[in-house]
Design a protein around this motif. Structure first.
Motif, PDB file in Angstrom:
ATOM      1  N   VAL A 181       6.589  29.360  46.808  1.00 58.22           N
ATOM      2  CA  VAL A 181       5.722  28.324  46.234  1.00 58.22           C
ATOM      3  C   VAL A 181       5.902  28.225  44.719  1.00 58.22           C
ATOM      4  CG1 VAL A 181       3.319  27.559  45.962  1.00 58.22           C
ATOM      5  CG2 VAL A 181       4.050  28.659  48.101  1.00 58.22           C
ATOM      6  N   CYS A 182       5.842  26.991  44.221  1.00 56.13           N
ATOM      7  CA  CYS A 182       5.823  26.733  42.785  1.00 56.13           C
ATOM      8  C   CYS A 182       4.783  25.653  42.516  1.00 56.13           C
ATOM      9  CB  CYS A 182       7.198  26.297  42.275  1.00 56.13           C
ATOM     10  SG  CYS A 182       7.802  24.760  43.014  1.00 56.13           S
ATOM     11  N   PHE A 183       4.505  25.387  41.254  1.00 50.87           N
ATOM     12  CA  PHE A 183       3.578  24.290  40.937  1.00 50.87           C
ATOM     13  C   PHE A 183       3.907  23.706  39.574  1.00 50.87           C
ATOM     14  CE2 PHE A 183       1.525  28.202  39.513  1.00 50.87           C
ATOM     15  CZ  PHE A 183       0.986  27.889  38.266  1.00 50.87           C
ATOM     16  N   LYS A 184       3.469  22.461  39.367  1.00 50.93           N
ATOM     17  CA  LYS A 184       3.693  21.776  38.093  1.00 50.93           C
ATOM     18  C   LYS A 184       2.718  20.601  37.996  1.00 50.93           C
ATOM     19  CE  LYS A 184       7.425  18.937  40.074  1.00 50.93           C
ATOM     20  NZ  LYS A 184       8.849  18.547  39.962  1.00 50.93           N
ATOM     21  N   PRO A 185       2.436  20.126  36.784  1.00 46.74           N
ATOM     22  CA  PRO A 185       1.563  18.952  36.646  1.00 46.74           C
ATOM     23  C   PRO A 185       2.215  17.725  37.292  1.00 46.74           C
ATOM     24  CG  PRO A 185       1.873  20.061  34.530  1.00 46.74           C
ATOM     25  CD  PRO A 185       2.863  20.660  35.482  1.00 46.74           C
ATOM     26  N   THR A 186       1.399  16.809  37.794  1.00 48.21           N
ATOM     27  CA  THR A 186       1.962  15.588  38.392  1.00 48.21           C
ATOM     28  C   THR A 186       2.596  14.703  37.327  1.00 48.21           C
ATOM     29  OG1 THR A 186      -0.175  14.462  38.226  1.00 48.21           O
ATOM     30  CG2 THR A 186       0.341  15.532  40.316  1.00 48.21           C
ATOM     31  N   ILE A 187       2.112  14.787  36.091  1.00 48.35           N
ATOM     32  CA  ILE A 187       2.707  14.037  34.986  1.00 48.35           C
ATOM     33  C   ILE A 187       3.270  15.044  33.990  1.00 48.35           C
ATOM     34  CG2 ILE A 187       2.334  12.359  33.136  1.00 48.35           C
ATOM     35  CD1 ILE A 187       0.003  11.243  34.714  1.00 48.35           C
ATOM     36  N   GLU A 200       7.318  16.116  31.777  1.00 50.51           N
ATOM     37  CA  GLU A 200       8.703  15.748  31.498  1.00 50.51           C
ATOM     38  C   GLU A 200       9.527  17.017  31.417  1.00 50.51           C
ATOM     39  OE1 GLU A 200      10.136  12.000  29.170  1.00 50.51           O
ATOM     40  OE2 GLU A 200       9.666  13.570  27.735  1.00 50.51           O
ATOM     41  N   GLY A 201      10.713  16.976  32.055  1.00 51.20           N
ATOM     42  CA  GLY A 201      11.553  18.172  32.062  1.00 51.20           C
ATOM     43  C   GLY A 201      10.864  19.289  32.827  1.00 51.20           C
ATOM     44  N   GLY A 202      10.899  20.490  32.273  1.00 51.81           N
ATOM     45  CA  GLY A 202      10.307  21.642  32.948  1.00 51.81           C
ATOM     46  C   GLY A 202       8.914  21.977  32.460  1.00 51.81           C
ATOM     47  N   MET A 203       8.264  21.059  31.735  1.00 54.31           N
ATOM     48  CA  MET A 203       6.947  21.362  31.173  1.00 54.31           C
ATOM     49  C   MET A 203       5.930  21.648  32.274  1.00 54.31           C
ATOM     50  SD  MET A 203       6.628  18.662  28.012  1.00 54.31           S
ATOM     51  CE  MET A 203       4.948  19.179  27.662  1.00 54.31           C
ATOM     52  N   GLY A 204       5.249  22.799  32.177  1.00 57.30           N
ATOM     53  CA  GLY A 204       4.194  23.148  33.116  1.00 57.30           C
ATOM     54  C   GLY A 204       4.674  23.709  34.438  1.00 57.30           C
ATOM     55  N   PHE A 205       5.988  23.824  34.625  1.00 55.14           N
ATOM     56  CA  PHE A 205       6.527  24.317  35.900  1.00 55.14           C
ATOM     57  C   PHE A 205       6.409  25.836  35.967  1.00 55.14           C
ATOM     58  CE2 PHE A 205      10.208  26.100  38.205  1.00 55.14           C
ATOM     59  CZ  PHE A 205       9.958  25.575  39.464  1.00 55.14           C
ATOM     60  N   ARG A 206       5.885  26.347  37.075  1.00 58.88           N
ATOM     61  CA  ARG A 206       5.753  27.784  37.286  1.00 58.88           C
ATOM     62  C   ARG A 206       6.115  28.139  38.734  1.00 58.88           C
ATOM     63  NH1 ARG A 206       5.407  27.087  32.689  1.00 58.88           N
ATOM     64  NH2 ARG A 206       3.952  27.931  31.140  1.00 58.88           N
ATOM     65  N   ILE A 207       6.704  29.328  38.890  1.00 57.71           N
ATOM     66  CA  ILE A 207       7.044  29.867  40.213  1.00 57.71           C
ATOM     67  C   ILE A 207       6.069  30.998  40.510  1.00 57.71           C
ATOM     68  CG2 ILE A 207       8.789  31.128  41.538  1.00 57.71           C
ATOM     69  CD1 ILE A 207      10.892  29.767  39.653  1.00 57.71           C
ATOM     70  N   ILE A 208       5.512  31.004  41.721  1.00 55.38           N
ATOM     71  CA  ILE A 208       4.611  32.094  42.105  1.00 55.38           C
ATOM     72  C   ILE A 208       5.434  33.256  42.678  1.00 55.38           C
ATOM     73  CG2 ILE A 208       2.726  32.809  43.608  1.00 55.38           C
ATOM     74  CD1 ILE A 208       1.571  30.023  43.391  1.00 55.38           C
ATOM     75  N   ASP A 209       5.342  34.380  41.990  1.00 61.75           N
ATOM     76  CA  ASP A 209       6.073  35.583  42.388  1.00 61.75           C
ATOM     77  C   ASP A 209       5.095  36.749  42.296  1.00 61.75           C
ATOM     78  OD1 ASP A 209       7.655  37.782  42.734  1.00 61.75           O
ATOM     79  OD2 ASP A 209       9.030  37.365  41.082  1.00 61.75           O
ATOM     80  N   ASN A 210       4.640  37.225  43.442  1.00 62.67           N
ATOM     81  CA  ASN A 210       3.616  38.280  43.464  1.00 62.67           C
ATOM     82  C   ASN A 210       4.177  39.685  43.239  1.00 62.67           C
ATOM     83  OD1 ASN A 210       1.404  36.532  43.865  1.00 62.67           O
ATOM     84  ND2 ASN A 210       1.995  36.318  46.023  1.00 62.67           N
ATOM     85  N   ASP A 211       5.491  39.795  43.043  1.00 65.74           N
ATOM     86  CA  ASP A 211       6.103  41.097  42.771  1.00 65.74           C
ATOM     87  C   ASP A 211       6.252  41.369  41.279  1.00 65.74           C
ATOM     88  OD1 ASP A 211       6.360  41.624  45.484  1.00 65.74           O
ATOM     89  OD2 ASP A 211       8.294  40.588  45.596  1.00 65.74           O
ATOM     90  N   ARG A 212       5.702  40.502  40.457  1.00 67.12           N
ATOM     91  CA  ARG A 212       5.856  40.671  39.004  1.00 67.12           C
ATOM     92  C   ARG A 212       5.043  41.862  38.504  1.00 67.12           C
ATOM     93  NH1 ARG A 212       9.216  37.396  37.520  1.00 67.12           N
ATOM     94  NH2 ARG A 212       9.252  38.526  35.548  1.00 67.12           N
ATOM     95  N   ASP A 213       5.557  42.493  37.468  1.00 69.06           N
ATOM     96  CA  ASP A 213       4.863  43.590  36.799  1.00 69.06           C
ATOM     97  C   ASP A 213       4.534  43.107  35.387  1.00 69.06           C
ATOM     98  OD1 ASP A 213       4.168  45.788  35.271  1.00 69.06           O
ATOM     99  OD2 ASP A 213       5.631  47.126  36.191  1.00 69.06           O
TER     100      ASP A 213
END
Length: 340
Positions: free
Chosen positions: A157-163, A165-178
């Motif tokens: 899963v990832c998420f980003k704003p509906t409005i 430009e480019g990669g602004m606000g884009f995030r990847i959900i990774d529950n293994d992060r430290d």
């Protein structure tokens, strides 16, 4: 044909390349370039013959600034980037002063392309391109439910704003992060579900976010140019490889997709289709109704796409070009002396 005056408002720094490509066209057509930006030292202005500072205004006030600039400088062609939807809404003001504007005049389509969830809705059932699995949310609880539904369907899963430009606000959900290890590493686009949920819970409601399946296959940008009527002149897929490496690839699947999208949507002039593969299926990320940031790399195919788009805007009859595929390319920084 005399000197053609071209105006580009607030653009990315790659406008430097596009101005020079149009100026150094194979037909010897003469151009004079005008540029504006809030930052008078911005790199996008470096190739322009005349530059100016933009005011901090919005909506119709900004459109009126552009109209006045075009009128005062007797601009023939306006290639906007900032506030395209507002400029399209009031494009008749430019028609009245004889300035041709490189913008999609279908305001409903343009608005939809800028607001990603609207665009996905508009494309559903049209059999043009596969849409990723997604949900639109405005509260932390909706975010949690969307995340649970998508993971239950087997998606990363990832998420980003509906409005955005480019990669602004884009995030990847990774529950293994430290989190501690992250502090010592590179800045990352990844976050855990708990971190995202906790942050979003701080607001009762927030601007629309798309929670969607993560597409983790090969990514392509398909740079396209069409006539004013939306007839596709050329489409060139650019495959993103490692780092700054790209391959201009003759992919029948992606070229057919570009043809279907062009025929159905009739987007004029320069536009860019971004897709990414998942499980062997190319799925749509977005369509940008303008020259893309990487178009100058695509032009290594031998097709001068910015000039081709200008010719289309001028209403000139042009033959569809034959691009050279199989070219691997990249880019490096180049120092430029700024003389203002």
């Amino acid at each position: 044909m005399g000197m053609t005056r071209v105006y580009m408002n607030r653009w990315f720094s790659v406008a430097y390349h596009y101005i020079n490509m149009i100026r150094n066209n194979p037909d010897g057509q003469a151009f004079e370039f005008f540029g504006t930006h809030p930052d008078i030292n911005h790199m996008s202005l470096l190739a322009s013959d005349h530059i100016g500072t933009e005011p901090a205004v919005f909506g119709l006030d900004y459109v009126n600034f552009c109209v006045d600039f075009c009128r005062k400088n007797e601009i023939d062609i306006f290639i906007p980037r900032l506030h395209m939807e507002e400029i399209s809404r009031y494009v008749h003001l430019f028609d009245e002063i004889g300035t041709k504007v490189m913008v999609c005049r279908d305001i409903e389509l343009l608005d939809a392309m800028i607001e990603k969830d609207k665009f996905y809705e508009a494309l559903k059932g049209k059999d043009l391109v596969t849409i990723p699995d997604y949900r639109v949310v405005n509260t932390a609880e909706q975010f949690k439910l969307a995340y649970e539904e998508l993971t239950a369907a087997g998606h990363k899963v990832c998420f980003k704003p509906t409005i955005s430009e480019g990669g602004m606000g884009f995030r990847i959900i990774d529950n293994d992060r430290d989190p501690l290890r992250d502090l010592y590493g590179y800045v990352t686009l990844s976050t855990t579900f708990e971190q995202a949920y906790e942050t979003l819970s701080q607001a009762e409601r927030f601007d629309s976010i798309m929670v969607m399946e993560l597409l983790d296959g090969t990514e392509y940008s398909i740079d396209c140019v069409s006539t004013a009527e939306g007839e596709l002149l050329t489409a060139i897929p650019r495959r993103k490889s490692t780092g700054r490496t790209y391959l201009l690839e003759e992919s029948p699947e992606l070229l057919d997709m570009a043809s279907r999208i062009a025929a159905a949507l009739r987007i004029p002039y320069a536009f860019n289709i971004q897709v990414r593969y998942n499980n062997g299926i190319p799925k749509l990320l977005e369509i940008n109704p303008r020259m893309s940031g990487g178009l100058y790399i695509t032009c290594l195919s031998g097709v001068n796409m910015p000039y081709l788009a200008v010719q289309a805007l001028q209403g000139l009859k042009v033959e569809p070009p034959v691009p050279q595929f199989g070219i691997q390319a990249g880019y490096v920084e180049q120092p430029l002396i700024m003389q203002q």
